[in-house]
Design an enzyme around this catalytic site. Structure first.
Site, mmCIF file in Angstrom:
data_model
loop_
_atom_site.group_PDB
_atom_site.id
_atom_site.type_symbol
_atom_site.label_atom_id
_atom_site.label_comp_id
_atom_site.label_asym_id
_atom_site.label_seq_id
_atom_site.Cartn_x
_atom_site.Cartn_y
_atom_site.Cartn_z
ATOM 1 N N ASP A 205 1.909 12.243 -2.225
ATOM 2 C CA ASP A 205 1.365 12.989 -3.362
ATOM 3 C C ASP A 205 -0.154 13.070 -3.203
ATOM 4 O OD1 ASP A 205 0.317 10.501 -3.965
ATOM 5 O OD2 ASP A 205 1.212 10.357 -5.940
ATOM 6 N N ASP A 207 -3.519 12.130 -5.499
ATOM 7 C CA ASP A 207 -3.938 11.473 -6.730
ATOM 8 C C ASP A 207 -5.356 11.891 -7.088
ATOM 9 O OD1 ASP A 207 -1.591 9.461 -6.807
ATOM 10 O OD2 ASP A 207 -2.447 9.152 -4.819
ATOM 11 N N ASP A 292 -0.801 13.618 -9.062
ATOM 12 C CA ASP A 292 -1.035 12.743 -10.214
ATOM 13 C C ASP A 292 -2.431 13.007 -10.734
ATOM 14 O OD1 ASP A 292 1.406 11.521 -10.019
ATOM 15 O OD2 ASP A 292 0.669 9.683 -9.095
HETATM 16 N N1 DCP Z 1 -1.451 3.030 -8.902
HETATM 17 C C1 DCP Z 1 -1.770 2.368 -10.052
HETATM 18 N N2 DCP Z 1 -1.001 2.519 -11.169
HETATM 19 C C2 DCP Z 1 0.065 3.337 -11.137
HETATM 20 C C3 DCP Z 1 0.403 4.032 -9.972
HETATM 21 C C4 DCP Z 1 -0.394 3.863 -8.861
HETATM 22 O O1 DCP Z 1 -2.733 1.626 -10.085
HETATM 23 N N3 DCP Z 1 0.796 3.468 -12.238
HETATM 24 C C5 DCP Z 1 -2.319 2.868 -7.735
HETATM 25 C C6 DCP Z 1 -1.744 2.129 -6.586
HETATM 26 C C7 DCP Z 1 -1.768 3.081 -5.455
HETATM 27 C C8 DCP Z 1 -2.579 4.259 -5.923
HETATM 28 O O2 DCP Z 1 -2.657 4.147 -7.311
HETATM 29 O O3 DCP Z 1 -2.355 2.495 -4.337
HETATM 30 C C9 DCP Z 1 -1.982 5.565 -5.539
HETATM 31 O O4 DCP Z 1 -0.580 5.554 -5.738
HETATM 32 P P1 DCP Z 1 0.392 6.227 -4.696
HETATM 33 O O5 DCP Z 1 1.761 5.765 -5.046
HETATM 34 O O6 DCP Z 1 0.151 7.685 -4.659
HETATM 35 O O7 DCP Z 1 -0.007 5.508 -3.322
HETATM 36 P P2 DCP Z 1 -0.854 6.034 -2.112
HETATM 37 O O8 DCP Z 1 -1.675 7.208 -2.493
HETATM 38 O O9 DCP Z 1 -1.561 4.839 -1.612
HETATM 39 O O10 DCP Z 1 0.250 6.432 -1.058
HETATM 40 P P3 DCP Z 1 0.825 7.893 -0.698
HETATM 41 O O11 DCP Z 1 0.043 8.320 0.493
HETATM 42 O O12 DCP Z 1 2.266 7.647 -0.367
HETATM 43 O O13 DCP Z 1 0.654 8.787 -1.867
HETATM 44 MG MG MG Z 2 -0.856 8.965 -3.349
#
Ligand code: DCP
Ligand code: MG
Length: 368
Positions: A205, A207, A292
């Site tokens: 995704d 963010d 997100d």
């Molecule tokens: N996060 C958070 N609270 C949430 C959801 C996520 O603090 N409710 C944080 C932890 C993650 C970051 O936000 O490291 C981003 O979430 P992702 O699941 O999108 O994770 P990544 O961006 O690191 O991985 P990807 O490349 O799969 O999107």
């Molecule tokens: Mg992400």
């Protein structure tokens, strides 16, 4: 120059927030196996065993050399017996029979499929599995199931959403989000967080963190025509609320788990047109992308940025470190000193690390 220090295993911190972990992982063979083990335990809701493998994976990602004998992991933190067994087998056999068993396990395979749908987590997967469902085809064919709005969108855009988001797509979406936010709030700051901020080239995704310096007028920000699906979660943050001590707590920002329609002429979408007459088929010139959007009050921006930049493991260890080593509670909103009973303000990530007595770790070194 400080990089040339000799490597001393016993000096490696058990907390990933005291280590610098880039994307150069020379122990992928091991960490892939650990992550499969961890995910299987997560599907079984065994958080302890899952975290044990995730912590071990994180330590090996940090190692500046590939592990080739058991001696190489001597003195390292987070190397429990279950972990060592897997390492030993990979060293000797080239692969882990346990990880292989998991990959062939019926329950794991079903959960893996189910959770690949946007809006489906472990709880829903458990329910479907208990009903005897095993594949996504079976789920789709079952007309008695009550799918949430989120899950319906997840199935509708499934093919697009399982394919990774590229850096180029993230940049294109970033422009759209920036422009759109700008028409509402000309002074707003829009920052890409998550994996892309840590330098990853792909993600599941994109963010975004949005904040508006000055008075708060961000209420209608999330309702706009460019979203295919948007589940707006209103802010539930209460002022002066003590941070949550849970390892993986959700934060209370207004946020939106959205699916954005990214127009991209010339994209290959042949899979969408198979049912139609090929000559007449309209070419789908867009891709559904998971986005997100998190809106934060300006005073909490640094905490939100640190939390949403991740990695998940890095965030978990920051909280654990704060709690156990500093008697402080950290979450995505604030840092609370339990002894002094005060909130510590921070205008930047550097200040948060300083409050915690930690050396600053750059975003691209947080790939724990
Ligand atoms: N996060 C958070 N609270 C949430 C959801 C996520 O603090 N409710 C944080 C932890 C993650 C970051 O936000 O490291 C981003 O979430 P992702 O699941 O999108 O994770 P990544 O961006 O690191 O991985 P990807 O490349 O799969 O999107
Ligand atoms: Mg992400």
């Amino acid at each position: 120059e400080s990089e040339a220090l000799p490597f001393i295993a016993s000096k490696v911190s058990q907390y990933s927030c005291q280590r610098k972990t880039t994307l150069n992982n020379c122990n992928k063979k091991f960490t892939d196996a650990f992550e499969i083990m961890a995910e299987n335990y997560e599907f079984k809701e065994n958080e302890i065993f899952s975290l044990e493998f995730l912590r071990a994976a994180s330590v090996l990602k940090f190692l500046p050399f590939p592990v080739i004998r058991m001696k190489d992991i001597q003195g390292l933190p987070c190397m429990g017996d279950r972990v060592k067994d897997v390492i030993e087998e990979i060293i000797e056999e080239g692969e882990s029979s346990r990880a292989k068993e998991v990959l062939n396990d019926e329950r794991y395979k079903s959960f893996k499929q189910f959770t690949s749908v946007f809006g489906v987590g472990v709880k829903t997967s458990e329910k479907w599995y208990r009903m005897g469902l095993r594949t996504l085809e079976e789920v789709k064919a079952d007309k008695t199931l009550k799918l949430s709005k989120m899950q319906k969108a997840g199935f509708l855009y499934y093919e697009d959403l399982v394919s990774c988001v590229s850096k180029a797509e993230a940049d294109a979406v970033s422009l759209i989000v920036r422009n759109t936010v700008c028409t509402f709030l000309p002074d707003a700051l829009v920052t890409i967080t998550g994996g892309f901020r840590r330098g990853k080239k792909t993600g599941h995704d994109i963010d975004f963190l949005i904040t508006n310096p000055g008075p708060r007028e961000d209420d209608e920000l999330l309702q706009k025509g460019l979203l295919l699906y948007c589940d707006v979660i209103e802010s539930t943050f209460l002022k002066e609320q003590i941070p949550s001590r849970k390892v993986d707590a959700m934060d209370n920002f207004q946020k939106c788990f959205a699916i954005l329609k990214l127009c991209q002429p010339g994209v290959d979408n042949s899979s969408y047109n198979t049912s139609k007459n090929t000559d007449m088929a309209e070419v789908k010139d867009w891709k559904a992308i998971r986005v997100d959007l998190v809106i934060t009050p300006f005073e909490q921006y640094a905490y939100a940025l640190l939390g949403w930049t991740g990695s998940r493991q890095f965030g978990r260890d920051l909280r654990r470190y704060a709690n156990h080593e500093k008697k402080m509670i950290l979450d995505n909103h604030a840092l609370y000193d339990r002894e002094k009973r005060i909130f510590l303000k921070a205008g930047s990530e550097e200040e948060i690390f300083a409050h915690l007595g930690l050396d600053y770790v750059e975003p691209w070194e947080r790939n724990a």
